[in-house]
Design a protein around this motif. Structure first.
Motif, short mmCIF file in Angstrom:
data_model
loop_
_atom_site.label_atom_id
_atom_site.label_comp_id
_atom_site.label_asym_id
_atom_site.label_seq_id
_atom_site.Cartn_x
_atom_site.Cartn_y
_atom_site.Cartn_z
N SER A 1 41.52 43.42 42.23
CA SER A 1 41.27 43.99 40.89
C SER A 1 40.67 45.39 40.99
CB SER A 1 40.32 43.09 40.10
OG SER A 1 40.87 41.81 39.98
N LEU A 2 39.75 45.58 41.96
CA LEU A 2 39.14 46.91 42.11
C LEU A 2 40.21 47.97 42.37
CD1 LEU A 2 35.91 46.43 44.30
CD2 LEU A 2 36.08 46.78 41.82
N ILE A 3 41.18 47.61 43.20
CA ILE A 3 42.26 48.57 43.52
C ILE A 3 43.11 48.85 42.27
CG2 ILE A 3 44.31 48.99 44.97
CD1 ILE A 3 42.95 47.13 47.08
N ALA A 4 43.45 47.78 41.55
CA ALA A 4 44.25 47.97 40.33
C ALA A 4 43.52 48.85 39.32
CB ALA A 4 44.59 46.62 39.71
N MET A 5 42.20 48.63 39.18
CA MET A 5 41.41 49.42 38.22
C MET A 5 41.35 50.88 38.66
SD MET A 5 38.47 46.61 37.45
CE MET A 5 37.19 47.83 37.37
N LYS A 6 41.16 51.08 39.96
CA LYS A 6 41.10 52.45 40.50
C LYS A 6 42.45 53.14 40.27
CE LYS A 6 39.87 54.96 44.66
NZ LYS A 6 40.69 55.07 45.84
N ASN A 7 43.54 52.43 40.55
CA ASN A 7 44.88 53.03 40.39
C ASN A 7 45.18 53.38 38.94
OD1 ASN A 7 45.39 52.90 43.11
ND2 ASN A 7 46.55 50.99 43.02
N ALA A 8 44.59 52.62 38.01
CA ALA A 8 44.83 52.89 36.58
C ALA A 8 43.84 53.89 36.02
CB ALA A 8 44.73 51.59 35.80
N GLY A 9 42.76 54.16 36.77
CA GLY A 9 41.71 55.02 36.24
C GLY A 9 40.95 54.35 35.10
N LEU A 10 40.88 53.02 35.14
CA LEU A 10 40.15 52.28 34.08
C LEU A 10 38.81 51.81 34.61
CD1 LEU A 10 42.61 49.85 32.22
CD2 LEU A 10 41.91 52.14 31.57
N ASN A 11 37.81 51.79 33.73
CA ASN A 11 36.52 51.20 34.07
C ASN A 11 36.55 49.72 33.71
OD1 ASN A 11 35.33 53.64 34.88
ND2 ASN A 11 35.11 54.19 32.70
N SER A 12 35.61 49.00 34.30
CA SER A 12 35.55 47.57 34.06
C SER A 12 35.52 47.23 32.57
CB SER A 12 34.31 47.04 34.78
OG SER A 12 34.05 45.76 34.40
N ASN A 13 34.71 47.96 31.80
CA ASN A 13 34.56 47.59 30.38
C ASN A 13 35.70 48.09 29.49
OD1 ASN A 13 32.44 45.81 30.34
ND2 ASN A 13 30.94 47.47 30.55
N ASP A 14 36.71 48.73 30.11
CA ASP A 14 37.94 49.02 29.35
C ASP A 14 38.81 47.77 29.23
OD1 ASP A 14 37.30 51.73 29.17
OD2 ASP A 14 38.26 52.20 31.09
N ILE A 15 38.49 46.76 30.05
CA ILE A 15 39.31 45.54 30.06
C ILE A 15 38.80 44.57 29.00
CG2 ILE A 15 39.98 43.53 31.48
CD1 ILE A 15 39.46 45.41 33.94
N ASP A 16 39.71 44.10 28.12
CA ASP A 16 39.23 43.18 27.08
C ASP A 16 39.77 41.75 27.21
OD1 ASP A 16 40.61 45.44 24.60
OD2 ASP A 16 41.59 44.36 26.21
N MET A 17 40.49 41.49 28.29
CA MET A 17 40.93 40.10 28.54
C MET A 17 41.23 39.97 30.04
SD MET A 17 44.22 38.30 26.75
CE MET A 17 45.04 36.89 27.42
N ILE A 18 40.79 38.86 30.63
CA ILE A 18 41.05 38.61 32.06
C ILE A 18 41.70 37.24 32.18
CG2 ILE A 18 40.04 38.34 34.37
CD1 ILE A 18 37.64 40.07 33.39
N VAL A 19 42.88 37.19 32.76
CA VAL A 19 43.55 35.91 32.99
C VAL A 19 43.79 35.77 34.48
CG1 VAL A 19 45.42 34.38 32.30
CG2 VAL A 19 44.86 36.33 30.86
N VAL A 20 43.32 34.67 35.05
CA VAL A 20 43.51 34.43 36.48
C VAL A 20 44.38 33.19 36.66
CG1 VAL A 20 42.41 33.85 38.67
CG2 VAL A 20 41.34 35.53 37.16
N ALA A 21 45.48 33.38 37.38
CA ALA A 21 46.34 32.25 37.75
C ALA A 21 45.93 31.80 39.14
CB ALA A 21 47.80 32.69 37.75
N THR A 22 45.51 30.54 39.24
CA THR A 22 45.11 30.00 40.55
C THR A 22 45.19 28.48 40.54
OG1 THR A 22 43.43 30.09 42.31
CG2 THR A 22 42.60 29.94 40.05
N THR A 23 45.45 27.92 41.73
CA THR A 23 45.34 26.47 41.90
C THR A 23 44.16 26.15 42.81
OG1 THR A 23 46.80 26.51 43.80
CG2 THR A 23 47.83 26.08 41.69
N THR A 24 43.50 27.23 43.28
CA THR A 24 42.39 27.05 44.22
C THR A 24 41.15 27.80 43.73
OG1 THR A 24 43.44 28.84 45.49
CG2 THR A 24 43.75 26.59 46.30
#
Ligand code: UT7
Length: 312
Positions: free
Chosen positions: A61-84
């Motif tokens: 996620s840190l890399i994706a945020m850096k690549n987009a130039g977005l700060n953490s609080n620019d994100i208003d929804m987080i969805v995680v797909a995982t079975t573990t």
């Protein structure tokens, strides 16, 4: 004005430790030749004891945020797909939110096994299109090797760990063109982790055949639904379980092999992380150009299946 979702950046993380087919030869009755010929896998990454699906998701996620130039609080929804997940609760998404020091999003996990990332994209896309949110962090993260019986050669050679993240943003141009998801619980026992044993049990050959047929049909239906032919596709980014499954699906729809992003050779099957890992691999290697038409496609336990068609 109609809103669409665009993938504005990606990131990924693979654990340091690499387990080769040669290493597996010392663990179970198998051979490098068998694994390569039947699956296309040469090596896979294995998370360390103290590395969880949240740690991997955080790094991606840190890399994706850096690549987009977005700060953490620019994100208003987080969805995680995982079975573990790291814990039964709170969810991996909420633990990730905490690590990212985000206090503006709502966050939740979703489990659709290997199809999880496609399901998560569908949910994120729906929230964006309905103008509920603007920026969504979608992550597929798996410490799937924690569910392996290392003495079962039918399964232990197939899987690997990792995480991939994509940031989706609201836009007036597409973006995601269409999503299709489906499931059928009739097949619940062909690929499963039962709570009594807590290890992956799979009837591999049955799963193989149904995966090829379902994914072939799904790809054709996705194109037809959008009045497109296979020639419109620049890249197919499929779930990476087995190169033979991927090639068989491509043959069914007459897609040339050079249009497939294939990472199974060095990642193995990373379940919900496989498509975002492959997407970030393609992105980091500058394979994808703006306006390319991409199809994601996955199939997993349940069975579940899904496709996403998008303009990059
Ligand atoms: O991610 C979600 C979905 N998961 C998948 O898509 C996985 C789908 N399944 C597969 O990828 C393949 O079915 C496998 C790679 C798991 C197996 O390949 P296969 O061509 O379907 O082989 P098989 O299951 O029919 O087994 C062939 C033989 C068996 O021996 P016998 O009964 O013919 O004597 C197995 O015991 O291969 C044997 N075998 C192995 N031999 C060496 C199974 N695993 C191994 C191994 N090394 N690791």
């Amino acid at each position: 004005m109609q809103k669409y979702s665009r993938i504005i950046s990606t990131g990924s993380y693979l654990p340091q430790k690499i387990l080769t087919n040669k290493d597996l030869e010392n663990m179970v009755d198998t051979s490098h030749e068998w694994i390569i010929e039947r699956t296309g896998i040469e090596s896979r990454h294995i998370a360390s004891e103290c590395e969880s699906s949240v740690d991997m998701a955080y790094n991606a996620s840190l890399i994706a945020m850096k690549n987009a130039g977005l700060n953490s609080n620019d994100i208003d929804m987080i969805v995680v797909a995982t079975t573990t997940p790291e814990r039964k609760f709170p969810s991996t998404a909420v633990l990730l939110q905490n690590r990212l020091k985000n206090n503006s999003a709502f966050a939740f996990d979703l489990n659709a096994a290997c199809t999880g990332f496609i399901y998560a994209l569908d949910v994120a896309d729906t929230y964006i299109k309905n103008e509920v949110v603007n920026n969504v962090l979608v992550v597929g993260t798996e410490k799937i090797t924690s569910l392996l019986d290392w003495s079962d050669r039918n399964t232990c050679v197939l899987f690997g760990d990792g995480a991939g993240a994509a940031l989706l943003s609201s836009s007036e141009i597409p973006g995601i063109i269409s999503n299709t998801i489906g499931s059928d619980g009739t097949y619940k026992d062909l690929l499963t982790v039962n709570t009594d044993r807590e290890v992956i049990e799979m009837s591999g050959n049955d799963v193989f055949k149904i995966a090829v047929n379902t994914m072939g049909k799904l790809a054709s239906e996705t194109l037809a639904k959008n009045n497109m032919t296979v020639e419109s596709i620049d890249w197919l980014i499929p779930h990476q379980a087995n190169s033979r499954i991927i090639n068989a699906v491509a043959r069914k729809i007459n897609l040339p092999e050079e249009k497939i992003i294939m990472t199974v050779k060095t990642h193995g099957n990373t379940s919900a992380a496989s498509i975002p890992l492959a997407l970030d691999h393609a992105n980091s290697n500058n394979l994808i150009k703006k306006n390319d038409i991409i199809m994601f496609e996955a199939f997993g336990a349940g069975f579940t299946w899904g496709s996403t068609l998008l303009k990059y």
